[in-house]
Write a protein that holds these residues in place. Structure first.
Motif, mmCIF file in Angstrom:
data_model
loop_
_atom_site.group_PDB
_atom_site.id
_atom_site.type_symbol
_atom_site.label_atom_id
_atom_site.label_comp_id
_atom_site.label_asym_id
_atom_site.label_seq_id
_atom_site.Cartn_x
_atom_site.Cartn_y
_atom_site.Cartn_z
ATOM 1 N N HIS A 92 0.108 10.974 -5.703
ATOM 2 C CA HIS A 92 -0.375 9.691 -5.208
ATOM 3 C C HIS A 92 0.752 8.689 -5.430
ATOM 4 C CE1 HIS A 92 -2.837 5.882 -6.029
ATOM 5 N NE2 HIS A 92 -2.727 6.018 -4.726
ATOM 6 N N GLU A 93 1.347 8.238 -4.328
ATOM 7 C CA GLU A 93 2.505 7.354 -4.429
ATOM 8 C C GLU A 93 2.120 5.891 -4.572
ATOM 9 O OE1 GLU A 93 6.804 6.614 -2.255
ATOM 10 O OE2 GLU A 93 5.258 7.713 -1.194
ATOM 11 N N GLY A 94 1.036 5.479 -3.940
ATOM 12 C CA GLY A 94 0.645 4.079 -4.057
ATOM 13 C C GLY A 94 -0.529 3.726 -3.167
ATOM 14 N N ASP A 95 -0.975 2.481 -3.316
ATOM 15 C CA ASP A 95 -2.084 1.938 -2.541
ATOM 16 C C ASP A 95 -1.647 0.636 -1.893
ATOM 17 O OD1 ASP A 95 -3.879 3.918 -3.432
ATOM 18 O OD2 ASP A 95 -4.365 2.762 -5.222
ATOM 19 N N PHE A 96 -2.237 0.369 -0.727
ATOM 20 C CA PHE A 96 -2.013 -0.906 -0.054
ATOM 21 C C PHE A 96 -3.359 -1.527 0.255
ATOM 22 C CE2 PHE A 96 1.840 1.467 0.880
ATOM 23 C CZ PHE A 96 2.812 0.535 0.578
ATOM 24 N N GLY A 97 -3.445 -2.824 0.125
ATOM 25 C CA GLY A 97 -4.679 -3.533 0.402
ATOM 26 C C GLY A 97 -4.538 -4.992 -0.003
ATOM 27 N N ALA A 98 -5.668 -5.681 -0.013
ATOM 28 C CA ALA A 98 -5.662 -7.092 -0.380
ATOM 29 C C ALA A 98 -6.989 -7.448 -1.028
ATOM 30 C CB ALA A 98 -5.436 -7.951 0.858
ATOM 31 N N LYS A 99 -6.953 -8.426 -1.915
ATOM 32 C CA LYS A 99 -8.141 -8.957 -2.578
ATOM 33 C C LYS A 99 -8.968 -7.858 -3.249
ATOM 34 C CE LYS A 99 -8.321 -12.869 0.537
ATOM 35 N NZ LYS A 99 -9.064 -13.594 1.533
ATOM 36 N N GLY A 100 -8.289 -6.926 -3.892
ATOM 37 C CA GLY A 100 -8.965 -5.874 -4.628
ATOM 38 C C GLY A 100 -9.529 -4.747 -3.784
ATOM 39 N N VAL A 101 -9.285 -4.768 -2.475
ATOM 40 C CA VAL A 101 -9.786 -3.720 -1.584
ATOM 41 C C VAL A 101 -8.612 -2.860 -1.125
ATOM 42 C CG1 VAL A 101 -10.955 -3.234 0.594
ATOM 43 C CG2 VAL A 101 -11.689 -5.163 -0.802
ATOM 44 N N ILE A 102 -8.665 -1.574 -1.434
ATOM 45 C CA ILE A 102 -7.612 -0.647 -1.020
ATOM 46 C C ILE A 102 -7.917 -0.193 0.405
ATOM 47 C CG2 ILE A 102 -6.537 1.594 -1.445
ATOM 48 C CD1 ILE A 102 -7.305 1.181 -4.426
ATOM 49 N N THR A 103 -6.960 -0.402 1.299
ATOM 50 C CA THR A 103 -7.162 0.000 2.697
ATOM 51 C C THR A 103 -6.375 1.256 3.056
ATOM 52 O OG1 THR A 103 -5.431 -1.550 3.385
ATOM 53 C CG2 THR A 103 -7.716 -2.319 3.501
#
Length: 151
Positions: free
Chosen positions: A59-70
């Protein structure tokens, strides 16, 4: 790969990092030189007449905003890749792995510092078949004996 689920692994193609001004070359280099958390290991398996070699997923990373992973970035590597891998961090004694299923090819979905934190995370994220696995003293000791402790 003998490292336990939850280990942080770096991978490299053994080339030098290009200068920042070479954006395309740098982006290509970053694809082949990065790090991630080990979340899945799969042994040799077959589909019909086709044999698939063992592989592992980071798992390399997560992208999202305001605590929501998209978007979640997962990378799967075959054991016969020409990249090099090094474990730089292992789960610590008492950490709790949350895996999606109780099976050989289970996927790590979260690594918590303790059981209470794992249970709280699980109530918020809803994995109905999840299993909690504690990092044991035997596992940590085995890594020391075998010389596999990250620097």
């Amino acid at each position: 790969m003998t490292s336990p689920h939850g280990s942080i692994v770096v991978w490299s193609d053994r080339t030098h990092r290009p200068p920042e001004r070479h954006r395309k070359k740098l982006a290509a280099w970053e694809e082949r030189n990065s790090k991630g958390r080990l979340i899945r290991k799969q042994g040799k398996r077959g589909i019909g007449n086709v044999g698939l070699s063992p592989d592992f997923t980071l798992h390399e990373g997560d992208f999202g905003a305001k605590g929501v992973i998209t978007i979640r970035i997962h990378r799967t590597f075959s054991l016969d890749t020409n990249l090099t891998f090094k474990v730089i961090e292992r789960p610590q004694l008492g950490h709790i792995r949350v895996v999606d299923l109780a099976c050989e090819n289970a996927e790590l979905v979260h690594l918590a510092a303790n059981r209470q934190a794992a249970e709280e995370w699980l109530t918020q994220h809803g994995y109905p078949n999840a299993v909690l696995e504690e990092v044991t003293a035997d596992e940590v000791a085995a890594a020391h004996v075998e010389g596999r402790v990250a620097a």
